[in-house]
Design a protein around this motif. Structure first.
Motif, PDB file in Angstrom:
ATOM      1  N   ASP A  48       4.128  -1.380   3.524  1.00 41.34           N
ATOM      2  CA  ASP A  48       4.514   0.083   2.964  1.00 41.34           C
ATOM      3  C   ASP A  48       5.682   0.222   1.889  1.00 41.34           C
ATOM      4  O   ASP A  48       6.431  -0.931   1.919  1.00 41.34           O
TER       5      ASP A  48
ATOM      6  N   ARG B 194       7.424   1.794   1.116  1.00 43.16           N
ATOM      7  CA  ARG B 194       8.988   1.968   1.179  1.00 43.16           C
ATOM      8  C   ARG B 194       9.490   1.075   1.741  1.00 43.16           C
ATOM      9  O   ARG B 194      11.021   1.233   2.211  1.00 43.16           O
TER      10      ARG B 194
ATOM     11  N   LEU C 160       1.643   0.384   9.703  1.00 41.35           N
ATOM     12  CA  LEU C 160       0.350   1.177   9.255  1.00 41.35           C
ATOM     13  C   LEU C 160      -0.654   1.997  10.189  1.00 41.35           C
ATOM     14  O   LEU C 160      -0.924   1.332  10.950  1.00 41.35           O
TER      15      LEU C 160
ATOM     16  N   LEU D  94      -0.279   7.466   8.315  1.00 37.01           N
ATOM     17  CA  LEU D  94       0.067   7.398   6.721  1.00 37.01           C
ATOM     18  C   LEU D  94      -1.360   6.700   6.473  1.00 37.01           C
ATOM     19  O   LEU D  94      -1.581   7.715   5.135  1.00 37.01           O
TER      20      LEU D  94
ATOM     21  N   TYR E 126       0.390  -1.828  -0.054  1.00 38.73           N
ATOM     22  CA  TYR E 126       0.252   0.261   0.156  1.00 38.73           C
ATOM     23  C   TYR E 126       1.002   1.225   0.124  1.00 38.73           C
ATOM     24  O   TYR E 126       1.822   0.608  -0.347  1.00 38.73           O
ATOM     25  N   GLY E 127      -0.180   2.509  -0.315  1.00 35.21           N
ATOM     26  CA  GLY E 127       0.674   3.889  -0.334  1.00 35.21           C
ATOM     27  C   GLY E 127       1.565   3.868  -1.997  1.00 35.21           C
ATOM     28  O   GLY E 127       1.570   3.567  -2.743  1.00 35.21           O
TER      29      GLY E 127
ATOM     30  N   THR F 114       7.354   7.830  -2.177  1.00 41.25           N
ATOM     31  CA  THR F 114       8.540   7.306  -1.323  1.00 41.25           C
ATOM     32  C   THR F 114       9.442   8.878  -1.072  1.00 41.25           C
ATOM     33  O   THR F 114       8.919   9.778  -1.752  1.00 41.25           O
TER      34      THR F 114
ATOM     35  N   HIS G 150       7.534   0.335   8.348  1.00 39.37           N
ATOM     36  CA  HIS G 150       6.595   1.792   8.738  1.00 39.37           C
ATOM     37  C   HIS G 150       5.639   0.900   9.247  1.00 39.37           C
ATOM     38  O   HIS G 150       4.874   0.147   7.870  1.00 39.37           O
TER      39      HIS G 150
END
Ligand code: NAD
Ligand code: USQ
Length: 433
Positions: free
Chosen positions: A266, A268, A351, A355, A212-213, A216, A349
Motif C-alpha cells: 500500500d 501508505r 490488501l 481498500l 498500489y493506492g 495518504t 496495511h
C-alpha cells in the motif's frame, strides 16, 4: 532531520515529501519534471489531476505551516546536483528520481538508452556528490523487487550465504531482472555497494514491490495535494490498472497464465518504510538491503479480488487473459523474505476488499477523465521498435477523414526522447533553479 527527496514531484515522491514534513523533518525536493514531459511524449495522463509543484508546495505550506525547499533540475547534471546538495546540506537523501516504467524502457533502443543513462548516471552522480560534499549523509535508494527476478529458491534480503567447494561466503543475491528498467536498478545497486565499500558511504537499498493506492493522510487534505495515478499500458501498474478497468467496464487484463507472483504494498506503507529507514540509519561504510513489500499475490488473485469487489458495487467486471506482451515466467515458485522493515516497526496495511472498494470509489469520481485508448499495452518485449504514443480515436478519425498522414507513433516518441537526451548531454551550466 534534513531530508532531500529526489523525484519529489512523482507518484511516491510527492506524498513522501508531505509525510516527512508532517512528521517533523525539514524537506527539500529535487525534480526536473521529466515524468510530466514523458506523459506528453506518450499521450498519457494521470487520472487524478496533479497541480504544478509550486502550487503543491504553497498549498502544503498554507495547510501545515511547514516550509519545503525546491531545486528544479536534472540529477544527471553533476554541477546542478552538487550545488543542490551543498546548498541543502541533507542528513538523508531519498532517491526516487528515476525513469520507472518497465514497458517504457522496452519501447526501443532510444528508450532503453534514456532509461539507463537517466537512472545509472543520476545515481552515480549522487554517489560522487555525497563523497565529495556530504560523506555522512544516508542515501535511501529506491530499488525494486524485480532486481531478483523469479528464481526457483527463496529470495533473501539482498544477500545469500553460499557454500561452494567446501568454502562459505555471504554474497549479493543473484539478479535476474526482467526489463532494461529493472536492469538499471541492478546497475545502481552495484555502484552503491561499491561506493559504500571503497568510500565509506552509507546506504539503504529498498527493493520495493509494486505499489498500489492513491491516498495518504496528506494527499486527502486538499485536491491540490493529490498525487498522480497512472492506469495506462505504459505507466499503470497492475492493481491500479485493474481498478480503473473495472470502473469503466473494461475487462481486467491478466497477462498470460496470470500466475506471475509479485510482492505488493500500500502507498501508505511506502511512506512509512522510507521513514523507518531514515530513522534507523546504517553505519558509515554499510550497504544494506531491505525487501520493501508486505504481501505476495499472483496477478490473477488480484484480478479476482477486484472482480468480486466490483460485483458487490454493481460493476459488471470480468477477467480476460491477454497474450502476454512481456517475456517473463508465468508460472513459477516465489517466496521472498521481507522481515527487516517489520523488525524496525512497520505495521502493514494489508490488501482488503475495503481498500479496493475505496479505490473504486475514488476512481469513479474521475471516470470521465479515463482515456480508454491508453489501456492497451503497446510494448512487446520481443520487439526492438514498439510504438510509444497513444493517439485518441477522435484525433485519429479526424486526421484520417482529412486525408492527413498520421505521424509514425515511434517517430513522435523519438523526437521527445532525443530532446531529453540532448538536454542531459548538453546542460552543464550547473545552476540551481
Ligand atoms: P514517478 O515517475 O512518478 O516519479 C519519479 C520522479 O522522478 C518524477 O517526478 C520525475 O520527474 C523525477 N525524475 C526522474 N528522472 C529525474 C532526473 N534525472 N532528475 C530529476 N528528477 C528526475 O515514479 P514513482 O512511481 O514515484 O517511483 C519512484 C521510484 O520508486 C522509482 O525509482 C521507481 O523505480 C521506484 N519504485 C516504484 C514502484 C511503483 O510501484 N510505483 C515500485 C517499486 C519501486
Ligand atoms: N500485468 C498484468 N496485467 C496488466 C499489467 C501488468 O497481468 O494489465 C502483470 C505483468 O505482466 C507483471 C505484473 O503484472 O507480471 C507486474 O507488472 P506491473 O506493470 O504492475 O509492474 P512492473 O512492470 O514490474 O513495475 C512496477 C513499477 C516499477 C517497480 C516494479 C516493482 O512500475 O517502478 O520497480 O513495479 S517489481 O515488480 O517488484 O519489480
Amino acid at each position: 532531520m534534513k531530508v532531500l527527496v529526489i523525484g519529489g514531484d512523482g507518484y511516491l515522491g510527492w506524498p513522501q515529501v508531505m509525510h516527512l514534513s508532517a512528521n517533523g523533518h525539514y524537506v527539500g525536493i529535487v525534480d526536473n519534471f521529466v515524468r510530466r514531459a514523458l506523459d506528453v511524449e506518450c499521450g498519457t495522463e494521470s487520472l487524478i489531476p496533479i497541480y504544478p509543484l509550486e502550487t503543491r508546495i504553497a498549498t502544503w505550506e498554507e495547510i501545515s505551516g511547514n516550509r519545503i525547499e525546491s531545486f528544479v533540475g536534472d540529477i544527471t547534471n553533476f554541477d546542478f546536483l552538487t550545488n543542490a546538495i551543498r546548498s541543502f546540506e541533507p542528513d538523508a537523501i531519498v532517491h526516487y528520481g528515476e525513469q520507472r516504467s518497465a514497458p517504457y524502457s522496452m519501447v526501443n533502443h532510444d528508450h532503453a538508452l534514456f532509461t539507463q543513462i537517466n537512472n545509472v548516471v543520476g545515481t552515480l552522480n549522487i554517489l560522487y556528490a555525497l563523497k565529495e560534499h556530504r560523506p555522512e549523509c544516508h542515501l535511501v535508494k529506491l530499488g525494486t523487487m524485480g532486481e531478483y527476478g523469479t528464481p526457483n529458491i527463496d529470495i533473501e534480503e539482498g544477500f545469500i550465504e553460499i557454500s561452494h567447494n567446501g568454502r562459505r561466503d555471504v554474497l549479493p543475491y543473484p539478479k535476474q531482472p526482467g526489463s532494461f528498467y529493472h536492469l538499471s536498478k541492478v546497475h545502481d545497486s552495484h555502484n552503491i555497494m561499491f561506493a559504500c565499500r571503497v568510500w565509506g558511504l552509507r546506504s539503504t537499498d529498498l527493493n520495493q514491490g509494486v505499489v498500489y493506492g492513491v491516498e495518504t493522510p496528506q494527499t486527502v487534505l486538499d485536491e491540490r495535494l493529490a498525487t498522480r495515478f497512472d492506469y495506462d499500458g505504459i505507466w499503470g501498474t497492475v492493481l491500479n490498472r485493474y481498478c480503473v478497468e473495472a470502473v469503466i467496464h473494461h475487462p481486467l487484463t491478466v497477462f498470460g497464465e496470470g500466475e506471475q507472483t509479485r510482492g505488493f504494498l500500500d502507498i501508505r506503507d511506502t511512506m512509512r518504510c522510507v521513514e523507518l529507514a531514515i530513522l534507523n540509519p546504517p553505519a558509515l561504510g554499510e550497504y544494506r538491503v531491505f525487501n520493501q513489500f508486505t504481501e505476495q499475490f499472483t496477478v490473477r488473485e488480484l484480478a479476482e479480488l477486484v472482480r468480486q469487489t466490483a460485483h458487490k458495487k454493481g460493476l459488471p467486471a470480468r477477467i480476460v487473459r491477454e497474450k502476454n506482451p512481456r517475456v517473463e515466467q508465468e508460472v513459477h515458485y516465489y517466496n521472498a523474505k521481507h522481515v527487516r522493515l517489520i523488525d524496525l516497526g512497520l505495521e502493514p496495511h494489508c490488501l482488503t476488499d475495503t481498500l479496493v472498494d475505496s479505490m473504486l470509489d475514488k476512481i469513479s469520481e474521475y471516470k470521465h477523465r479515463v482515456r480508454v485508448e491508453t489501456i492497451p499495452s503497446l510494448v512487446n518485449w520481443r520487439m526492438t521498435n514498439n510504438p510509444t504514443r497513444y493517439i485518441a480515436p477522435s484525433r485519429r478519425h479526424a486526421e484520417q477523414a482529412a486525408g492527413a498522414k498520421l505521424p509514425s507513433e515511434g517517430d513522435l516518441g523519438s523526437v521527445v526522447s532525443a530532446h531529453l537526451r540532448k538536454q542531459i548531454l548538453n546542460s552543464r551550466d550547473g545552476k540551481v533553479g
